[in-house]
Design a protein around this motif. Structure first.
Motif, PDB file in Angstrom:
ATOM      1  N   LYS A 130       0.367  -4.531  21.470  1.00 18.98           N
ATOM      2  CA  LYS A 130      -0.837  -4.655  22.296  1.00 18.98           C
ATOM      3  C   LYS A 130      -2.058  -4.895  21.411  1.00 18.98           C
ATOM      4  N   LYS A 131      -2.166  -4.100  20.345  1.00 22.96           N
ATOM      5  CA  LYS A 131      -3.296  -4.242  19.429  1.00 22.96           C
ATOM      6  C   LYS A 131      -3.342  -5.648  18.834  1.00 22.96           C
ATOM      7  N   GLN A 132      -2.184  -6.157  18.454  1.00 23.18           N
ATOM      8  CA  GLN A 132      -2.138  -7.494  17.858  1.00 23.18           C
ATOM      9  C   GLN A 132      -2.578  -8.536  18.883  1.00 23.18           C
ATOM     10  N   LEU A 133      -2.103  -8.417  20.111  1.00 21.44           N
ATOM     11  CA  LEU A 133      -2.458  -9.401  21.129  1.00 21.44           C
ATOM     12  C   LEU A 133      -3.943  -9.340  21.446  1.00 21.44           C
ATOM     13  N   GLU A 134      -4.512  -8.133  21.481  1.00 30.54           N
ATOM     14  CA  GLU A 134      -5.938  -7.971  21.788  1.00 30.54           C
ATOM     15  C   GLU A 134      -6.835  -8.540  20.702  1.00 30.54           C
ATOM     16  N   THR A 135      -6.441  -8.303  19.441  1.00 35.18           N
ATOM     17  CA  THR A 135      -7.344  -8.638  18.340  1.00 35.18           C
ATOM     18  C   THR A 135      -6.947  -9.904  17.595  1.00 35.18           C
ATOM     19  N   GLY A 136      -5.722 -10.358  17.772  1.00 37.36           N
ATOM     20  CA  GLY A 136      -5.245 -11.505  17.004  1.00 37.36           C
ATOM     21  C   GLY A 136      -5.072 -11.189  15.536  1.00 37.36           C
TER      22      GLY A 136
ATOM     23  N   VAL B 287      -0.965  -5.285  11.784  1.00 39.01           N
ATOM     24  CA  VAL B 287      -1.333  -4.027  12.432  1.00 39.01           C
ATOM     25  C   VAL B 287      -0.586  -2.935  11.693  1.00 39.01           C
ATOM     26  N   THR B 288      -1.329  -1.962  11.184  1.00 38.23           N
ATOM     27  CA  THR B 288      -0.677  -0.918  10.403  1.00 38.23           C
ATOM     28  C   THR B 288      -0.858   0.438  11.074  1.00 38.23           C
ATOM     29  N   GLY B 289       0.183   1.230  11.067  1.00 37.86           N
ATOM     30  CA  GLY B 289       0.117   2.552  11.672  1.00 37.86           C
ATOM     31  C   GLY B 289      -0.598   3.514  10.747  1.00 37.86           C
ATOM     32  N   THR B 290      -1.493   4.317  11.292  1.00 37.04           N
ATOM     33  CA  THR B 290      -2.191   5.280  10.451  1.00 37.04           C
ATOM     34  C   THR B 290      -2.024   6.691  10.996  1.00 37.04           C
ATOM     35  N   ARG B 291      -1.770   7.614  10.068  1.00 33.85           N
ATOM     36  CA  ARG B 291      -1.564   9.009  10.456  1.00 33.85           C
ATOM     37  C   ARG B 291      -2.866   9.793  10.429  1.00 33.85           C
ATOM     38  N   TYR B 292      -3.908   9.199   9.868  1.00 35.91           N
ATOM     39  CA  TYR B 292      -5.098   9.989   9.559  1.00 35.91           C
ATOM     40  C   TYR B 292      -6.271   9.745  10.483  1.00 35.91           C
ATOM     41  N   VAL B 293      -6.027   9.293  11.699  1.00 31.74           N
ATOM     42  CA  VAL B 293      -7.123   9.152  12.659  1.00 31.74           C
ATOM     43  C   VAL B 293      -6.763   9.946  13.916  1.00 31.74           C
ATOM     44  N   LYS B 294      -7.753  10.008  14.830  1.00 32.26           N
ATOM     45  CA  LYS B 294      -7.538  10.727  16.076  1.00 32.26           C
ATOM     46  C   LYS B 294      -6.361  10.104  16.835  1.00 32.26           C
ATOM     47  N   GLY B 295      -5.502  10.946  17.342  1.00 31.61           N
ATOM     48  CA  GLY B 295      -4.316  10.444  18.038  1.00 31.61           C
ATOM     49  C   GLY B 295      -3.119  10.308  17.119  1.00 31.61           C
ATOM     50  N   GLY B 296      -3.394  10.308  15.808  1.00 32.49           N
ATOM     51  CA  GLY B 296      -2.290  10.277  14.851  1.00 32.49           C
ATOM     52  C   GLY B 296      -2.030  11.672  14.334  1.00 32.49           C
ATOM     53  N   GLY B 297      -1.123  11.799  13.393  1.00 34.91           N
ATOM     54  CA  GLY B 297      -0.876  13.117  12.825  1.00 34.91           C
ATOM     55  C   GLY B 297       0.459  13.182  12.122  1.00 34.91           C
TER      56      GLY B 297
ATOM     57  N   LEU C 108      -2.781   4.128   3.399  1.00 39.06           N
ATOM     58  CA  LEU C 108      -2.265   3.082   2.511  1.00 39.06           C
ATOM     59  C   LEU C 108      -0.757   3.108   2.375  1.00 39.06           C
ATOM     60  N   THR C 109      -0.192   4.316   2.407  1.00 36.74           N
ATOM     61  CA  THR C 109       1.221   4.433   2.064  1.00 36.74           C
ATOM     62  C   THR C 109       2.125   4.485   3.288  1.00 36.74           C
ATOM     63  N   GLY C 110       1.528   4.426   4.463  1.00 34.56           N
ATOM     64  CA  GLY C 110       2.345   4.351   5.667  1.00 34.56           C
ATOM     65  C   GLY C 110       3.120   3.038   5.659  1.00 34.56           C
ATOM     66  N   SER C 111       4.307   3.066   6.243  1.00 28.73           N
ATOM     67  CA  SER C 111       5.099   1.847   6.168  1.00 28.73           C
ATOM     68  C   SER C 111       5.548   1.372   7.540  1.00 28.73           C
ATOM     69  N   PHE C 112       4.826   1.799   8.568  1.00 29.15           N
ATOM     70  CA  PHE C 112       5.118   1.350   9.927  1.00 29.15           C
ATOM     71  C   PHE C 112       4.103   0.264  10.247  1.00 29.15           C
ATOM     72  N   ARG C 113       4.523  -1.005  10.123  1.00 28.30           N
ATOM     73  CA  ARG C 113       3.560  -2.083  10.242  1.00 28.30           C
ATOM     74  C   ARG C 113       4.114  -3.291  10.980  1.00 28.30           C
ATOM     75  N   LEU C 114       3.201  -4.018  11.593  1.00 25.22           N
ATOM     76  CA  LEU C 114       3.552  -5.278  12.229  1.00 25.22           C
ATOM     77  C   LEU C 114       2.824  -6.400  11.506  1.00 25.22           C
ATOM     78  N   TYR C 115       3.551  -7.433  11.133  1.00 21.57           N
ATOM     79  CA  TYR C 115       2.963  -8.561  10.414  1.00 21.57           C
ATOM     80  C   TYR C 115       3.231  -9.847  11.178  1.00 21.57           C
TER      81      TYR C 115
ATOM     82  N   HIS D 118      -6.857 -10.339   8.455  1.00 21.64           N
ATOM     83  CA  HIS D 118      -7.398  -9.433   9.468  1.00 21.64           C
ATOM     84  C   HIS D 118      -6.399  -8.293   9.691  1.00 21.64           C
ATOM     85  N   ILE D 119      -6.813  -7.074   9.358  1.00 19.99           N
ATOM     86  CA  ILE D 119      -5.929  -5.913   9.481  1.00 19.99           C
ATOM     87  C   ILE D 119      -6.487  -4.942  10.510  1.00 19.99           C
ATOM     88  N   GLU D 120      -5.657  -4.528  11.436  1.00 24.42           N
ATOM     89  CA  GLU D 120      -6.058  -3.531  12.433  1.00 24.42           C
ATOM     90  C   GLU D 120      -5.179  -2.298  12.282  1.00 24.42           C
TER      91      GLU D 120
END
Lengths: 89, 244
Positions: free
Chosen positions: B117-123, B127-137, B167-174, B207-209
Motif C-alpha cells: 500500500k505504501k509503495q502504491l501511495e508514494t511510488g 519500502v523498508t520496515g522499521t521497528r523504531y517508530v510508533k506502531g512498530g516495536g 538500518l539493519t532491519g531486513s524486511f523490505r520491498l524493492y 525514494h525510500i519510505e
C-alpha cells in the motif's frame, strides 16, 4: 562526495572557527583552549542521552508475541490437514 | 517482460526468503503469506542453502499444496551467505517488485499489505520496515540487546545520516530494477549487508519510505547476535563512512 569528507569538512570549519577565536582573543585564551574539550564532552553527552532516551522509549510489543502464537497454532492445524509435515522442529 | 506487466498496470511481487534449517518456520511463513496476500499476484522464492533438516522436503510439500508456480524452490548446495542468496533468488524472480524477508517469523507476513500500500501511495523505490517508530516495536530482547541496538543506531545516525530510522532491519520491498542496481554495488557480508544496501540506495537518491513493523525475536531456534557482530558492525560503519 564521500560521506567521511562531509564530516571532515564540518570538523575543519569548526576548527577554523576555533583558531579564529584563539587569534582574535575576544574571549580570554584560557577559555578558548578548553573549547575542544567541551565539544568532545558534549558530543559524548549527546550520544549517551540519545541512547538513554532511545532505551526508555524503546517500543515493545508483548501482545504481538501472543498474536503470533495464535497464528502459528492456526497455521499448524491447516498445514497438518493438508499433508505438510510440521510435526517436529 | 517487466515492461509488459507494468503497462497492464498489474504488479507482481516476488518474495525472496533465504532459509537454512527452517523446516517448520518456512511452512508457517508460507501459510501466513497466503493468508494475508489474497488479492495480490505474487510468488515465493525459497533459496535454501542445503539445509540438513529437510527444509526442502517441506517446501516441496508446500508446492503440492499451493502450486509450483506460486512457490519456487531454488536451492544452493551449501551455505553461501545472505547477500548472494538474494542475488540467486533475484535471478529467478518474475515480478516487477521484490520483497525480502526472513524465514524465522521475526518478520510477520501480515505487514506485507502495508508495504504494498505504501509503495502504491508514494511510488517509492524502496519500502523498508522499521521497528523504531510508533506502531512498530520489538519483543523478546533483553536490556543488553536493546542497549546494543540503540547504541548502534545512534552511532549510525550520527555518522552516516542515512535518512531511515532502522538500518539493519531486513524486511523490505524493492522495485526489482532498483534491487538489481543496488545489490550489484554491495560488498558486505552477513549482518552489515542490510545496512550497506539501504545506505547505498539512499546515497544514490532512491525514494525510500518506511512502514512500522513489529519484530518478535526468533520463536523457534536461537538468535545469532554476539560480540563478533558488534565488531563487524563497527567495521561496516567505518567502511560505509569512507566508501559512500
Amino acid at each position: 562526495m564521500k560521506h567521511v569528507l562531509k564530516i571532515l569538512t564540518i570538523l575543519v570549519a569548526i576548527s577554523a572557527f576555533w583558531i579564529g577565536l584563539l587569534q582574535a582573543s575576544i574571549v580570554p585564551r584560557s577559555h578558548t583552549w578548553l573549547l575542544p574539550i567541551y565539544f568532545i564532552v558534549s558530543l559524548g553527552c549527546y550520544g549517551l542521552l540519545m541512547v538513554g532516551v532511545g532505551l526508555m522509549r524503546f517500543p515493545t510489543c508483548p501482545q504481538e508475541a501472543l498474536l503470533l502464537q495464535k497464528d502459528i497454532a492456526e497455521a499448524k492445524v491447516f498445514l497438518k490437514q493438508n499433508g505438510v509435515d510440521v510435526g517436529s522442529d | 517482460m517487466e515492461e509488459k506487466e507494468q503497462k497492464k498496470g498489474k504488479n507482481k511481487y516476488s518474495i525472496i526468503i533465504p532459509t537454512y534449517n527452517e523446516r517448520l518456520n518456512i511452512a508457517l511463513v508460507v501459510y501466513l503469506i497466503f493468508k494475508h496476500l489474497r488479492d495480490v499476484d505474487f510468488e515465493i522464492i525459497v533459496v535454501d542453502d542445503g539445509s540438513p533438516d529437510g527444509t526442502q522436503e517441506v517446501v516441496k510439500q508446500l508446492q503440492q499444496l499451493y502450486g509450483e508456480d506460486r512457490i519456487l524452490l531454488r536451492p544452493r548446495p551449501r551455505k553461501l551467505g545472505l547477500g548472494t542468496a538474494y542475488v540467486h533468488g533475484l535471478k529467478h524472480a518474475s515480478g516487477n517488485f521484490v520483497v525480502i524477508m526472513d524465514a524465522d517469523l521475526s518478520h510477520h507476513p501480515k505487514y506485507l499489505p502495508s508495504f504494498i500500500k505504501k509503495q502504491l501511495e508514494t511510488g517509492a523505490s524502496i519500502v523498508t520496515g522499521t521497528r523504531y517508530v510508533k506502531g512498530g516495536g520489538v519483543h523478546g530482547w533483553n536490556l543488553m540487546r536493546k542497549l546494543t541496538s540503540r547504541g548502534a543506531n545512534v552511532l549510525a545516525q550520527t555518522f552516516l545520516w542515512p535518512g531511515v530510522s532502522d538500518l539493519t532491519g531486513s524486511f523490505r520491498l524493492y522495485k526489482k530494477s532498483v534491487l538489481e542496481d543496488v545489490i550489484s554495488s554491495v560488498v558486505s557480508k552477513g549482518y552489515v549487508f542490510q545496512m550497506e544496501m539501504i545506505v547505498r540506495a539512499s546515497r544514490e537518491g532512491y525514494h525510500i519510505e518506511e512502514v512500522p513493523i513489529t519484530f518478535v525475536d526468533r520463536v523457534f531456534g536461537s538468535s545469532k547476535l554476539g560480540g563478533s557482530e558488534i565488531v563487524e558492525y563497527l567495521k561496516g560503519l567505518a567502511y560505509l563512512l569512507v566508501t559512500t
